[in-house]
Design an enzyme around this catalytic site. Structure first.
Site, PDB file in Angstrom:
ATOM      1  N   ALA A 119      32.717  16.070 -95.197  1.00 40.74           N
ATOM      2  CA  ALA A 119      32.278  15.487 -96.264  1.00 40.74           C
ATOM      3  C   ALA A 119      30.736  15.289 -96.582  1.00 40.74           C
ATOM      4  O   ALA A 119      30.293  15.267 -97.811  1.00 40.74           O
ATOM      5  CB  ALA A 119      33.072  14.253 -96.423  1.00 40.74           C
ATOM      6  N   PRO A 121      26.847  15.457 -96.811  1.00 40.77           N
ATOM      7  CA  PRO A 121      26.457  13.920 -97.349  1.00 40.77           C
ATOM      8  C   PRO A 121      27.256  13.378 -98.447  1.00 40.77           C
ATOM      9  O   PRO A 121      26.845  12.333 -98.861  1.00 40.77           O
ATOM     10  CB  PRO A 121      25.005  14.267 -97.562  1.00 40.77           C
ATOM     11  CG  PRO A 121      24.938  15.407 -98.264  1.00 40.77           C
ATOM     12  CD  PRO A 121      25.892  16.332 -97.354  1.00 40.77           C
ATOM     13  N   GLY A 123      28.301  15.265-101.605  1.00 40.70           N
ATOM     14  CA  GLY A 123      28.161  15.875-103.021  1.00 40.70           C
ATOM     15  C   GLY A 123      29.335  16.132-103.453  1.00 40.70           C
ATOM     16  O   GLY A 123      29.758  15.513-104.666  1.00 40.70           O
ATOM     17  N   LYS A 124      30.228  17.005-102.680  1.00 41.94           N
ATOM     18  CA  LYS A 124      31.553  17.161-103.120  1.00 41.94           C
ATOM     19  C   LYS A 124      32.325  15.934-103.391  1.00 41.94           C
ATOM     20  O   LYS A 124      33.386  15.807-104.147  1.00 41.94           O
ATOM     21  CB  LYS A 124      32.207  18.385-102.579  1.00 41.94           C
ATOM     22  CG  LYS A 124      31.432  19.791-102.938  1.00 41.94           C
ATOM     23  CD  LYS A 124      31.976  20.952-102.609  1.00 41.94           C
ATOM     24  CE  LYS A 124      31.336  22.234-102.928  1.00 41.94           C
ATOM     25  NZ  LYS A 124      29.894  22.290-101.875  1.00 41.94           N
ATOM     26  N   GLU A 142      33.692  13.069 -91.865  1.00 41.24           N
ATOM     27  CA  GLU A 142      32.776  14.095 -91.252  1.00 41.24           C
ATOM     28  C   GLU A 142      32.498  13.876 -89.839  1.00 41.24           C
ATOM     29  O   GLU A 142      32.611  12.767 -89.294  1.00 41.24           O
ATOM     30  CB  GLU A 142      31.341  13.210 -91.897  1.00 41.24           C
ATOM     31  CG  GLU A 142      30.077  13.897 -91.254  1.00 41.24           C
ATOM     32  CD  GLU A 142      29.933  15.322 -91.229  1.00 41.24           C
ATOM     33  OE1 GLU A 142      30.359  16.021 -92.537  1.00 41.24           O
ATOM     34  OE2 GLU A 142      29.613  16.190 -90.211  1.00 41.24           O
ATOM     35  N   ASP A 186      34.966  22.282 -97.252  1.00 40.29           N
ATOM     36  CA  ASP A 186      33.676  22.626 -97.586  1.00 40.29           C
ATOM     37  C   ASP A 186      32.977  23.078 -96.333  1.00 40.29           C
ATOM     38  O   ASP A 186      32.241  22.165 -95.674  1.00 40.29           O
ATOM     39  CB  ASP A 186      33.119  21.697 -98.232  1.00 40.29           C
ATOM     40  CG  ASP A 186      31.718  22.111 -99.068  1.00 40.29           C
ATOM     41  OD1 ASP A 186      31.459  23.322 -99.137  1.00 40.29           O
ATOM     42  OD2 ASP A 186      30.751  21.386 -99.453  1.00 40.29           O
ATOM     43  N   CYS A 239      28.852  28.284 -98.612  1.00 39.98           N
ATOM     44  CA  CYS A 239      27.441  28.281 -99.532  1.00 39.98           C
ATOM     45  C   CYS A 239      26.901  29.619 -98.804  1.00 39.98           C
ATOM     46  O   CYS A 239      25.730  29.766 -98.390  1.00 39.98           O
ATOM     47  CB  CYS A 239      26.594  27.326 -99.555  1.00 39.98           C
ATOM     48  SG  CYS A 239      26.209  26.588 -97.851  1.00 39.98           S
TER      49      CYS A 239
HETATM   50  N1  SAM Z   1      30.942  18.737 -98.527  1.00 44.22           N
HETATM   51  C1  SAM Z   1      29.493  18.314 -98.349  1.00 44.22           C
HETATM   52  C2  SAM Z   1      28.589  18.035 -99.480  1.00 44.22           C
HETATM   53  O1  SAM Z   1      29.124  18.479-100.683  1.00 44.22           O
HETATM   54  O2  SAM Z   1      27.806  17.385 -99.658  1.00 44.22           O
HETATM   55  C3  SAM Z   1      28.618  19.273 -97.730  1.00 44.22           C
HETATM   56  C4  SAM Z   1      29.565  19.915 -96.051  1.00 44.22           C
HETATM   57  S1  SAM Z   1      28.628  20.796 -95.054  1.00 44.22           S
HETATM   58  C5  SAM Z   1      28.732  22.428 -96.041  1.00 44.22           C
HETATM   59  C6  SAM Z   1      29.689  21.099 -93.817  1.00 44.22           C
HETATM   60  C7  SAM Z   1      29.755  19.775 -92.975  1.00 44.22           C
HETATM   61  O3  SAM Z   1      30.810  20.192 -91.919  1.00 44.22           O
HETATM   62  C8  SAM Z   1      28.466  19.413 -92.301  1.00 44.22           C
HETATM   63  O4  SAM Z   1      28.553  17.998 -92.413  1.00 44.22           O
HETATM   64  C9  SAM Z   1      29.078  19.559 -90.899  1.00 44.22           C
HETATM   65  O5  SAM Z   1      28.509  18.527 -90.054  1.00 44.22           O
HETATM   66  C10 SAM Z   1      30.600  19.466 -90.665  1.00 44.22           C
HETATM   67  N2  SAM Z   1      31.185  20.272 -89.590  1.00 44.22           N
HETATM   68  C11 SAM Z   1      30.366  21.009 -88.703  1.00 44.22           C
HETATM   69  N3  SAM Z   1      31.302  21.492 -87.955  1.00 44.22           N
HETATM   70  C12 SAM Z   1      32.338  20.854 -87.848  1.00 44.22           C
HETATM   71  C13 SAM Z   1      33.833  21.114 -87.461  1.00 44.22           C
HETATM   72  N4  SAM Z   1      34.071  21.802 -86.338  1.00 44.22           N
HETATM   73  N5  SAM Z   1      34.819  20.310 -87.960  1.00 44.22           N
HETATM   74  C14 SAM Z   1      34.476  19.487 -88.863  1.00 44.22           C
HETATM   75  N6  SAM Z   1      33.417  19.385 -89.770  1.00 44.22           N
HETATM   76  C15 SAM Z   1      32.207  20.075 -89.065  1.00 44.22           C
END
Ligand code: SAM
Length: 440
Positions: A119, A121, A123-124, A142, A186, A239
């Site tokens: 989740a 920071p 946004g979604k 997160e 995401d 993305c």
């Molecule tokens: N959904 C967020 C937004 O819209 O602001 C952006 C999410 S970003 C694309 C992906 C997120 O997944 C990051 O915050 C990262 O810390 C987290 N992440 C990384 N590895 C992960 C894992 N193994 N399991 C769960 N979350 C993970």
């Protein structure tokens, strides 16, 4: 009016790697050269307005998002008090295609239990909160502790009080078997869609990175699937343009998890293209960065739970008082028993004492309760005073007494306490503006 593309200040950006370009020539064919040119061009700026904090439209609309707007100029958001009040979220336009994905699930305006697995920071998560019904609860998870603070702050700024924050591995969350009506994944990805604005995304790319991300994404998909209710829907988003992280992942879920693909409706004039079972946003075809969205349905029927809409109530978690929707209590307690909550709803007071919580100034309903039931007052600030407050200054006022919520344009910013002719500043130190208007 078409949105202005801002001249890019970063003229000396890292070059696009030849190995990456070769990979995309193989997968995108004729589109690849136009994509490379767009990634070297200027980007647009867009924001999504908070429906709970009325505001005038700021610029040309994002065609696929009712609350999305492009900005003609990129302002200094830090020096805009309503940015701190949560009147809008700065979000690139392709990410707002989430609305179409939620539309495909049939959950727009429905009161459901949703999970945003990755989740921060936020946004979604904030967008999801607006798209779902007012009785919905969104669990925002997160894993990365360093990113929890920004997630939490953004949810508080959004001011809905309809979320719970957790920080658990997907494997742990999977133990909530068949639990959520909607799960958003995401996923962490190779970030190719960010190459226009982020040099690190350009430098870090390797085929190994794509393979590593793809393996993580599969784990996340399988765990998300386990905690999804039969009949529920999973939204998968990245993305990146790498098919191994996009359409191949949907194909894998269909083949190995028994997922049923759901088509995402879109107007071809918007410029997104169907890729496998999902929708791909390419920066040379639309006004936004790179993104991919897919929707999968878990076979079965959603019968059994209906979440009503109801009043708010006070809930206590680890000595901290929270304002929550009364009908969320059972859901929150159930989840908290397996996955500890970092916070829930809108905290009203900080733990252990009677100091108003910063979140209680940002949630319009909580702010009202603090004024009507707790005897707080409210002090409207002009632009200059609002910036001084947000910098952490004490404000002079002969009549200052008791707790007050500082507002700008009627939107809560934070708390101050009246002592000896001034308002002592209780805006959290970590949130304060450190930039001066004359700084470049
Ligand atoms: N959904 C967020 C937004 O819209 O602001 C952006 C999410 S970003 C694309 C992906 C997120 O997944 C990051 O915050 C990262 O810390 C987290 N992440 C990384 N590895 C992960 C894992 N193994 N399991 C769960 N979350 C993970």
């Amino acid at each position: 009016m078409s949105p202005a593309r801002h001249p890019d200040p970063n003229r000396d950006r890292a070059p696009l790697l030849e190995s990456w370009k070769a990979a995309r020539r193989r997968t995108l064919g004729n589109d690849a050269e136009s994509l490379f040119a767009a990634l070297d061009g200027p980007r647009t700026t867009s924001v999504r307005l908070n429906p709970a904090k009325r505001s005038p439209p700021l610029g040309p609309p994002v065609p696929w998002c009712a609350t999305g707007h492009y900005l003609e100029h990129r302002p200094r958001f830090t020096l805009d008090p309503v940015f701190h009040a949560g009147q809008y979220y700065v979000q690139e336009a392709s990410a707002m295609m989430l609305g179409q994905a939620v539309g495909a699930t049939g959950f727009v305006g429905q009161n459901i239990l949703a999970l945003d697995l990755c989740a921060a920071p936020g946004g979604k998560s904030t967008h999801l909160l607006d798209l779902l019904g007012p009785g919905s609860l969104v669990v925002c998870n997160e894993l990365d502790h360093r990113r929890l603070r920004s997630l939490q702050q953004n949810l508080w700024k959004w001011g809905t009080g309809r979320s719970m924050v957790t920080s658990a591995s997907s494997g742990r969350i999977a133990s909530l078997l068949d639990h959520f009506d909607l799960v958003l994944v995401d996923a962490p990805c190779s970030g190719e869609g960010l190459m226009r604005r982020d040099d690190e995304a350009r430098r870090q790319w390797t085929p190994d990175l794509v393979r590593a991300c793809s393996a993580t994404q599969r784990t996340l998909l399988a765990d998300a699937w386990a905690c999804l209710r039969p009949g529920g829907a999973l939204i998968y988003a990245t993305c990146t343009f790498a098919p191994e992280e996009d359409e191949y992942q949907l194909q894998w879920a269909i083949a190995h998890l028994g997922a049923e693909p759901v088509q995402i409706m879109h107007d071809p004039a918007w410029g997104a293209v169907e890729q496998g079972h999902g929708l791909l946003c390419l920066p040379h075809r639309l006004q936004g960065e790179g993104a991919y969205f897919g929707v999968l349905r878990k076979p079965g029927s959603l019968a059994g739970r209906s979440i009503p809409e109801g009043p708010t109530c006070i809930h206590t978690l680890d000595g901290e008082t929270h304002l929550i929707k009364a009908h969320h209590r059972v859901l929150l307690d159930e989840i908290h028993a397996s996955i500890p909550a970092r916070s829930m709803g809108t905290p009203l007071f900080t733990a252990g004492d009677r100091i108003p919580h910063p979140a209680a100034a940002l949630d319009p309903h909580a702010m009202q309760i603090m004024i009507s039931d707790q005897g707080a007052s409210r002090s409207e600030l002009d632009h200059d005073a609002a910036l001084r407050y947000l910098r952490g200054e004490a404000l002079r006022d002969r009549d200052a007494r008791g707790w007050t919520v500082m507002t700008f344009n009627d939107l809560g910013l934070g708390w101050a306490k009246g002592v000896a002719g001034r308002w002592n500043n209780h805006y959290p130190a970590a949130w304060r503006i450190r930039m001066h208007p004359r700084d470049d």
